[in-house]
Design a protein around this motif. Structure first.
Motif, PDB file in Angstrom:
ATOM      1  N   ILE A 150       0.857  -1.187   0.000  1.00 30.75           N
ATOM      2  CA  ILE A 150       0.000   0.000   0.000  1.00 30.75           C
ATOM      3  C   ILE A 150       0.888   1.231   0.000  1.00 30.75           C
ATOM      4  O   ILE A 150       1.840   1.333   0.785  1.00 30.75           O
ATOM      5  N   LEU A 151       0.586   2.173  -0.876  1.00 27.13           N
ATOM      6  CA  LEU A 151       1.237   3.479  -0.891  1.00 27.13           C
ATOM      7  C   LEU A 151       0.311   4.459  -0.178  1.00 27.13           C
ATOM      8  O   LEU A 151      -0.890   4.497  -0.469  1.00 27.13           O
ATOM      9  N   PHE A 152       0.849   5.241   0.753  1.00 28.42           N
ATOM     10  CA  PHE A 152      -0.006   6.127   1.535  1.00 28.42           C
ATOM     11  C   PHE A 152       0.760   7.366   1.966  1.00 28.42           C
ATOM     12  O   PHE A 152       1.994   7.430   1.876  1.00 28.42           O
ATOM     13  N   ALA A 153       0.019   8.370   2.456  1.00 29.20           N
ATOM     14  CA  ALA A 153       0.612   9.611   2.959  1.00 29.20           C
ATOM     15  C   ALA A 153       0.643   9.579   4.480  1.00 29.20           C
ATOM     16  O   ALA A 153      -0.265   9.045   5.120  1.00 29.20           O
ATOM     17  N   SER A 154       1.687  10.179   5.055  1.00 30.36           N
ATOM     18  CA  SER A 154       1.814  10.169   6.512  1.00 30.36           C
ATOM     19  C   SER A 154       2.696  11.312   6.993  1.00 30.36           C
ATOM     20  O   SER A 154       3.606  11.756   6.289  1.00 30.36           O
ATOM     21  N   ASN A 155       2.410  11.757   8.220  1.00 30.26           N
ATOM     22  CA  ASN A 155       3.283  12.714   8.900  1.00 30.26           C
ATOM     23  C   ASN A 155       3.854  12.117  10.181  1.00 30.26           C
ATOM     24  O   ASN A 155       4.334  12.849  11.049  1.00 30.26           O
ATOM     25  N   HIS A 156       3.827  10.792  10.314  1.00 26.60           N
ATOM     26  CA  HIS A 156       4.263  10.166  11.567  1.00 26.60           C
ATOM     27  C   HIS A 156       5.725  10.457  11.880  1.00 26.60           C
ATOM     28  O   HIS A 156       6.129  10.469  13.044  1.00 26.60           O
TER      29      HIS A 156
END
Length: 407
Positions: free
Chosen positions: A320-326
């Motif tokens: 899965i390709l996803f966006a994150s700010n973790h």
């Protein structure tokens, strides 16, 4: 001026093997000179072969060091907020939402279609309005027969709807109950309601075979995922857990779904319910979930802090390709990057390194290209504009990809 870039393009012009290529590359060189003089991102650069011999790294000004999976990054829009760009079935066009004043004087997000090859252009002439230009819209998507679906509030009024933020004084996401999901021809004509009723119906995407539309709705009293059968009109509720379930997509073979969800508990759950009663949610902790296409066998994939969202399946269906700010929470969490993670979770692989905002990724139907939204610029200047970009996807990076930008 970026002299290495200009020299590289000039060299390609000399080496081109036919008149058509020479003409195209000459035009690209002129565009590069003008862009460099204006200190703007370079677009329209020639697309080299994936195997690498013709690839000129210095011409890839919108690619950042560390982005080993991307090549030939091109900018397709040039101002305002442009996002949620999704491919047509043949990979030739994109539908996207925009408030860019060059193409949208109304001010609220409207739906547009543009050619992937040409983009919208700096003046927006390449973007065609396909929504009504009234109310607010979100989440346009192509059906398998090239018609489009999107959510709109326009029956509730021509003006932009009043936002919850202006009423609550808090940073929140609006859940407009006037959103219904519409279907139209690819040019926006023959518009009709596809999914309507009381409450919020939006965030629609379509299965690869065109049979199902998955969307988020408050028709059960919470923000849950539902599936609509385009052949029968039947509805199936896919989730039933307190929290915001949304932004769902099907896997390449249509057998699975991926989405992002919040799972508030305790005081957070009470706050969530109170805001939802005001048609709003406050973004907070979001993680990724997968399930079979009928909602069965649901399980959490990521367990990361911050907002982990905008997921899309890798062409293999196994990642899965996803966006994150973790990874940027200690610095305020304003930077979002794209990451890859397996269906079994684990440590994600970082894909983008622009130091800005990278989100809303989607692979092309043939899996060779990636479209995404970003604040990046070729001159590395700060920007509040969110634009649409397309890049070649590099599944197996070479050593040259790993060394990109380090010379």
């Amino acid at each position: 001026m970026r002299l290495p870039l200009l020299l590289a393009l000039a060299g390609l012009t000399i080496l081109a093997g036919c008149q058509t290529a020479n003409t195209r590359l000459a035009e690209d060189t002129e565009a590069a000179v003008a862009a460099a003089q204006a200190d703007q991102p370079i677009t329209g650069a020639p697309t080299p072969a994936d195997d690498g011999p013709d690839y000129v790294a210095s011409a890839d000004s919108l690619r950042f060091p560390g982005e080993v999976h991307l090549r030939n990054v091109r900018q397709l829009t040039f101002g305002g907020n442009n996002a949620e760009a999704y491919w047509s079935p043949d990979g030739a066009a994109l539908i996207f939402q925009s408030d860019w004043d060059a193409i949208n004087p109304q001010g609220c997000d409207q739906q547009f279609v543009m050619s992937v090859a040409e983009g919208a252009g700096r003046d927006g002439d390449g973007a065609e309005l396909v929504s009504t230009g009234r109310g607010r819209t979100t989440c346009g998507y192509f059906l398998s027969d090239d018609r489009i679906v999107y959510a709109s509030t326009h029956p509730g009024g021509d003006a932009c709807p009043v936002t919850a933020a202006s009423q609550t004084g808090r940073y929140v996401w609006d859940i407009f109950p006037s959103y219904d999901i519409y279907v139209a021809d690819a040019d926006g004509r023959n518009l009709e309601v596809l999914i309507g009723g009381e409450g919020y119906d939006a965030e629609a995407t379509v299965s690869p075979d065109g049979r199902y539309v998955i969307f988020t709705s408050t028709r059960s009293g919470d923000l849950e995922l539902w599936r609509y059968d385009t052949g029968t009109g039947d509805l199936l509720q896919l989730t039933d857990t307190l929290g915001y379930d949304g932004g769902a997509f099907f896997s390449p073979d249509g057998s699975k779904i991926v989405w992002r969800a919040s799972r508030p508990t305790g005081a957070d759950a009470e706050s969530y319910r109170a805001l939802l009663a005001q048609d709003a949610v406050q973004p907070g902790a979001l993680n990724l979930f997968v399930a079979d296409a009928d909602g069965s066998n649901a399980r959490q994939v990521t367990d990361l802090p911050g907002a982990n969202w905008a997921p899309f399946f890798h062409p293999s269906g196994e990642r899965i390709l996803f966006a994150s700010n973790h990874h940027t929470l200690a610095e305020g969490g304003r930077e979002f990057d794209l990451f890859l993670v397996g269906l079994d979770g684990g440590a994600p692989e970082r894909v983008t390194f622009s130091g800005t905002f990278d989100a809303f990724p989607m692979f092309s139907p043939d899996g060779t290209r990636l479209v995404f939204a970003s604040n990046r610029r070729g001159d590395r200047a700060d920007s509040r504009d969110t634009n649409v970009f397309v890049a070649d996807w590099v599944e197996n990076p070479t050593e040259a990809d790993r060394l990109f930008g380090t010379e």
